[in-house]
Design a protein around this motif. Structure first.
Motif, short mmCIF file in Angstrom:
data_model
loop_
_atom_site.label_atom_id
_atom_site.label_comp_id
_atom_site.label_asym_id
_atom_site.label_seq_id
_atom_site.Cartn_x
_atom_site.Cartn_y
_atom_site.Cartn_z
N ASP A 156 17.60 3.23 -9.18
CA ASP A 156 16.49 3.91 -9.87
C ASP A 156 16.45 5.38 -9.47
O ASP A 156 15.90 5.76 -8.44
CB ASP A 156 15.17 3.22 -9.52
CG ASP A 156 14.00 3.77 -10.32
OD1 ASP A 156 14.14 4.87 -10.91
OD2 ASP A 156 12.95 3.11 -10.36
N GLU A 157 17.03 6.19 -10.34
CA GLU A 157 17.16 7.61 -10.01
C GLU A 157 15.84 8.36 -10.08
O GLU A 157 15.77 9.54 -9.71
CB GLU A 157 18.18 8.28 -10.94
CG GLU A 157 19.60 7.86 -10.61
CD GLU A 157 20.65 8.72 -11.31
OE1 GLU A 157 20.29 9.82 -11.80
OE2 GLU A 157 21.80 8.28 -11.37
N SER A 158 14.81 7.71 -10.59
CA SER A 158 13.51 8.39 -10.64
C SER A 158 12.84 8.43 -9.27
O SER A 158 11.84 9.12 -9.08
CB SER A 158 12.60 7.69 -11.65
OG SER A 158 12.16 6.45 -11.12
N ILE A 159 13.38 7.68 -8.33
CA ILE A 159 12.76 7.65 -7.00
C ILE A 159 13.32 8.78 -6.14
O ILE A 159 14.53 8.89 -5.95
CB ILE A 159 13.02 6.29 -6.31
CG1 ILE A 159 12.46 5.14 -7.15
CG2 ILE A 159 12.41 6.27 -4.90
CD1 ILE A 159 12.92 3.77 -6.70
N SER A 160 12.42 9.62 -5.63
CA SER A 160 12.89 10.70 -4.75
C SER A 160 12.34 10.59 -3.33
O SER A 160 12.81 11.25 -2.42
CB SER A 160 12.53 12.07 -5.34
OG SER A 160 11.14 12.13 -5.57
N GLU A 161 11.32 9.76 -3.17
CA GLU A 161 10.68 9.68 -1.85
C GLU A 161 10.56 8.24 -1.38
O GLU A 161 10.14 7.36 -2.12
CB GLU A 161 9.27 10.31 -1.93
CG GLU A 161 8.48 10.21 -0.65
CD GLU A 161 7.21 11.06 -0.65
OE1 GLU A 161 7.02 11.88 -1.57
OE2 GLU A 161 6.39 10.89 0.27
N HIS A 189 19.82 10.73 -4.84
CA HIS A 189 18.59 11.21 -5.47
C HIS A 189 17.37 11.14 -4.54
O HIS A 189 16.31 11.62 -4.89
CB HIS A 189 18.31 10.48 -6.80
CG HIS A 189 18.36 8.99 -6.70
ND1 HIS A 189 19.51 8.26 -6.95
CD2 HIS A 189 17.42 8.08 -6.38
CE1 HIS A 189 19.27 6.98 -6.79
NE2 HIS A 189 18.01 6.83 -6.43
N LEU A 190 17.51 10.57 -3.36
CA LEU A 190 16.38 10.58 -2.41
C LEU A 190 16.36 11.92 -1.67
O LEU A 190 17.38 12.37 -1.16
CB LEU A 190 16.52 9.44 -1.39
CG LEU A 190 16.49 8.02 -1.94
CD1 LEU A 190 16.64 7.01 -0.79
CD2 LEU A 190 15.19 7.74 -2.70
N THR A 191 15.17 12.54 -1.65
CA THR A 191 15.09 13.84 -0.98
C THR A 191 14.04 13.88 0.13
O THR A 191 14.10 14.72 1.01
CB THR A 191 14.75 14.98 -1.97
OG1 THR A 191 13.51 14.66 -2.61
CG2 THR A 191 15.84 15.14 -3.01
N ARG A 192 13.05 12.99 0.03
CA ARG A 192 11.97 13.03 1.03
C ARG A 192 11.78 11.69 1.72
O ARG A 192 11.89 10.63 1.10
CB ARG A 192 10.64 13.43 0.37
CG ARG A 192 10.54 14.90 0.01
CD ARG A 192 9.14 15.25 -0.47
NE ARG A 192 8.64 14.33 -1.48
CZ ARG A 192 8.96 14.40 -2.77
NH1 ARG A 192 9.79 15.32 -3.21
NH2 ARG A 192 8.46 13.53 -3.63
N LEU A 193 11.45 11.80 2.99
CA LEU A 193 11.10 10.63 3.78
C LEU A 193 9.69 10.84 4.31
O LEU A 193 9.37 11.90 4.86
CB LEU A 193 12.07 10.48 4.96
CG LEU A 193 11.69 9.38 5.97
CD1 LEU A 193 11.88 7.99 5.38
CD2 LEU A 193 12.52 9.52 7.25
#
Ligand SMILES: *Cc1c(COP(=O)(O)O)cnc(C)c1O
Ligand code: SF4
Length: 339
Positions: A156-161, A189-193
């Motif tokens: 799911d590329e809409s997930i960034s966090e 595509h994940l950028t934030r934790l």
């Protein structure tokens, strides 16, 4: 009279966070003795404890004033009789998380961000906790489930966090956290934790240089959302660990729950925001209570909440004002209670 209980763990600079985590106070009788509370509270404490067990780590216990049954920190951890009452509207799964539970250990309710339940364990059992009835046993995030979570995130590329939650995600070991972060970093595509944790407040020893370096070495933009409800929970130690986190480029925020008898007072909320800021932390959310069974005595009604908030707004600069919000199941975001 003979005291048959072990003393609360004596803390010195060599006490590890793991020791502190495994030596919490879990016996109502011991708590009452240690805090020099009237013995009359024992029976209620035992009744409440049977609903949701007592658990308090020594560093938090040390912030509670002895002999004061109205201490705002005590109220957050002392089980009481009222928890056994069934009150209409107060349910076991107030946020309907079960239906958003696509995979074991994963809750995807909002666009772009996913919550991962790393563990059911917490260092403290907050009496108002909305997950007090959560079936953590059925949400064990073992290696197999973790692979499924990774696949879900990958697809799911809409997930960034990714949000680490629990229980308390920092109740797990550095090794496990580091491995999970490494796995997540492979998903482009994940950028934030984000890490939602109460441990820096209730067991600050958890924030070790080893832990901080895991975050510092991650490619993620990292946010830590702490959970303090009352100014007495914040001290010099809080400021010290926040500055360590900040030097690892971590943004540090706080969320609170509006709780009757703890912080339902404009002066208390004002001081909380000011002390947070002094410790390097910005207020993020002030949540109204989730209607979880056993916690009705903490409820502040909406009218009073909005009034308190309106007063708070006149006393603080905008950047020290948390968002007054609640979670309503089925909505695509948290719901703000003020205009
Ligand atoms: C609260 C929550 C979030 C985070 O919401 P923000 O408004 O981004 O802080 C994400 N997922 C779930 C399931 C939540 O309950
Ligand atoms: S730390 Fe958070 S999850 Fe743990 S008991 Fe308290 S409110 Fe619940």
């Amino acid at each position: 009279m003979m005291n048959s209980f072990p003393k609360a763990l004596q803390i010195d600079n060599n006490t590890s966070w793991q020791q502190l985590l495994s030596h919490t106070i879990n016996d109502p009788e011991q708590l009452i003795k240690l805090l020099e509370l009237p013995h009359d509270y024992l029976q209620g404490a035992q009744t409440g404890d049977a609903e949701f067990s007592l658990k308090v780590p020594t560093p938090y216990l040390n912030k509670i004033k002895k002999g004061d049954i109205n201490d705002p920190l005590l109220r957050q951890i002392l089980p009481i009789e009222a928890e056994a009452q069934q009150i209409p509207g107060y349910v076991t799964d107030p946020l309907a998380e079960m239906s958003a539970n696509h995979h074991e250990g994963l809750i995807h309710k909002y666009k772009g961000r996913v919550l991962i339940i790393l563990t059911g364990a917490c260092a403290i059992n907050c009496r108002y906790c909305f997950r007090r009835h959560f079936p953590y046993q059925e949400n064990k995030l073992g290696p197999k489930q973790w692979q499924q979570v990774l696949k879900y995130l990958n697809d799911d590329e809409s997930i960034s966090e990714v949000i680490f939650s629990g229980g308390d995600p920092l109740a797990t070991s550095d090794n496990r956290l580091a491995q999970m972060i490494t796995d997540l970093e492979k998903i482009p595509h994940l950028t934030r934790l984000r890490i939602h944790t109460r441990l820096p407040i209730v067991l600050p020893q958890r924030i070790t240089p080893e832990f901080t370096s895991i975050l510092e070495n991650s490619r993620f933009d990292t946010v830590m959302v702490l959970h303090a409800n009352h100014p007495n929970e914040i001290d010099n130690e809080t400021g010290r660990i926040t500055s360590q986190l900040k030097s690892a480029n971590v943004t540090v925020l706080n969320q609170s729950v509006l709780l009757k008898g703890v912080n339902d007072c404009v002066e208390t909320l004002k001081t909380l925001s000011e002390k947070l800021f002094h410790a390097g932390i910005l207020p993020y959310y002030l949540f109204t209570l989730d209607p979880v069974q056993g916690a009705a005595h903490f409820n502040v009604d909406d009218k009073q909440a909005i009034q308190l908030f309106g007063e708070l707004q006149t006393l603080l600069p905008g950047y020290l004002l948390p968002k007054l919000a609640r979670e309503i199941p089925e909505r695509p975001s948290k719901t703000l209670l003020h205009p």
